[in-house]
Scaffold this active site. Sequence first.
Site, short mmCIF file in Angstrom:
data_model
loop_
_atom_site.label_atom_id
_atom_site.label_comp_id
_atom_site.label_asym_id
_atom_site.label_seq_id
_atom_site.Cartn_x
_atom_site.Cartn_y
_atom_site.Cartn_z
N VAL A 1 0.82 -1.09 -0.02
CA VAL A 1 -0.12 0.08 0.06
C VAL A 1 0.83 1.31 -0.03
CG1 VAL A 1 -1.66 1.17 1.54
CG2 VAL A 1 -2.01 -1.17 1.12
N ASN B 1 -2.39 1.19 -12.19
CA ASN B 1 -2.48 0.12 -11.41
C ASN B 1 -3.43 -1.18 -12.39
OD1 ASN B 1 -1.92 -2.11 -9.32
ND2 ASN B 1 -4.18 -1.37 -8.59
N HIS C 1 -5.91 -4.44 -11.26
CA HIS C 1 -6.27 -5.02 -10.36
C HIS C 1 -7.39 -6.15 -10.70
CE1 HIS C 1 -7.91 -5.34 -6.11
NE2 HIS C 1 -9.23 -5.76 -6.78
C1 GAR Z 1 -2.07 -9.98 -10.76
O1 GAR Z 1 -3.29 -10.78 -10.89
C2 GAR Z 1 -2.60 -8.72 -10.37
O2 GAR Z 1 -3.62 -8.22 -10.94
C3 GAR Z 1 -2.57 -8.83 -9.03
O3 GAR Z 1 -1.51 -9.60 -8.65
C4 GAR Z 1 -1.12 -10.41 -9.88
C5 GAR Z 1 0.25 -10.25 -10.01
O4 GAR Z 1 0.66 -11.36 -10.99
N1 GAR Z 1 -2.33 -7.59 -8.32
C6 GAR Z 1 -3.09 -7.25 -7.36
O5 GAR Z 1 -3.47 -8.26 -6.62
C7 GAR Z 1 -2.88 -5.88 -6.39
N2 GAR Z 1 -3.50 -5.86 -5.49
P1 GAR Z 1 1.80 -11.22 -11.79
O6 GAR Z 1 3.10 -10.68 -10.87
O7 GAR Z 1 2.28 -12.46 -12.40
O8 GAR Z 1 1.92 -9.98 -12.86
#
Ligand code: GAR
Length: 196
Positions: free
Chosen positions: A92, A107, A109
């Site tokens: 955060v 970002n 999400h």
């Molecule tokens: C993704 O699904 C993204 O949307 C999520 O984490 C994952 C990261 O995957 N983000 C969140 O939850 C943000 N709060 P990655 O490292 O393979 O891109």
Amino acid sequence: SKRVAILISGGGSNMVRLVESMTGDHPARPVLVASNDPGAGGLAKAAAMGVPTAAVDHRPFGKDRAAFEHELSRALDAARPDIICLAGFMRVLTAPFVERWQGRMLNIHPSLLPKYTGLHTHARAIEAGDSHAGCTVHLVTPVLDDGPILGQARVPVLPGDTPDTLAARVLVQEHRLYPAVLRRFAAGDEDILHLQ
Ligand code: GAR
């Protein structure tokens, strides 16, 4: 072209797709991949793609988010980004940090915002009996997972879905959506993109 820094915390699959997308006539280029976790798998992937990397471990700073962000800002400032993409960045950020980059920080999400800010988005969509789930790219404001929406992609929730199967279906769309939104945003287009 616009200079893009990408912040990650984990495997960085979205980061890889963003970096891979910035070729040819793309209006942006990657200048830094930074992580709050020195062990993040995405850092090695970024280095293998020739993108400079930085790690600023948040743990030595304990609860002092401002001190962590001060060090993170040193790494970011050295790269002089025009745009920052949060891509699975799981810290955060404080209001002063966000405000400094407001209008230039994106970002992704894993939900159809405004539904399901925060964590465990897929479990909550299944639990609610939603027919659809998806992902959202938005501009970052000081309120978590708030801020103007730049793009969304939807997927069906299927019978028998678990949080993992739904997350995998959504991630496929994240990999399409984020590069598409970044390309438009870097070119100055802030209209909402709806991907099928
Ligand atoms: C993704 O699904 C993204 O949307 C999520 O984490 C994952 C990261 O995957 N983000 C969140 O939850 C943000 N709060 P990655 O490292 O393979 O891109």
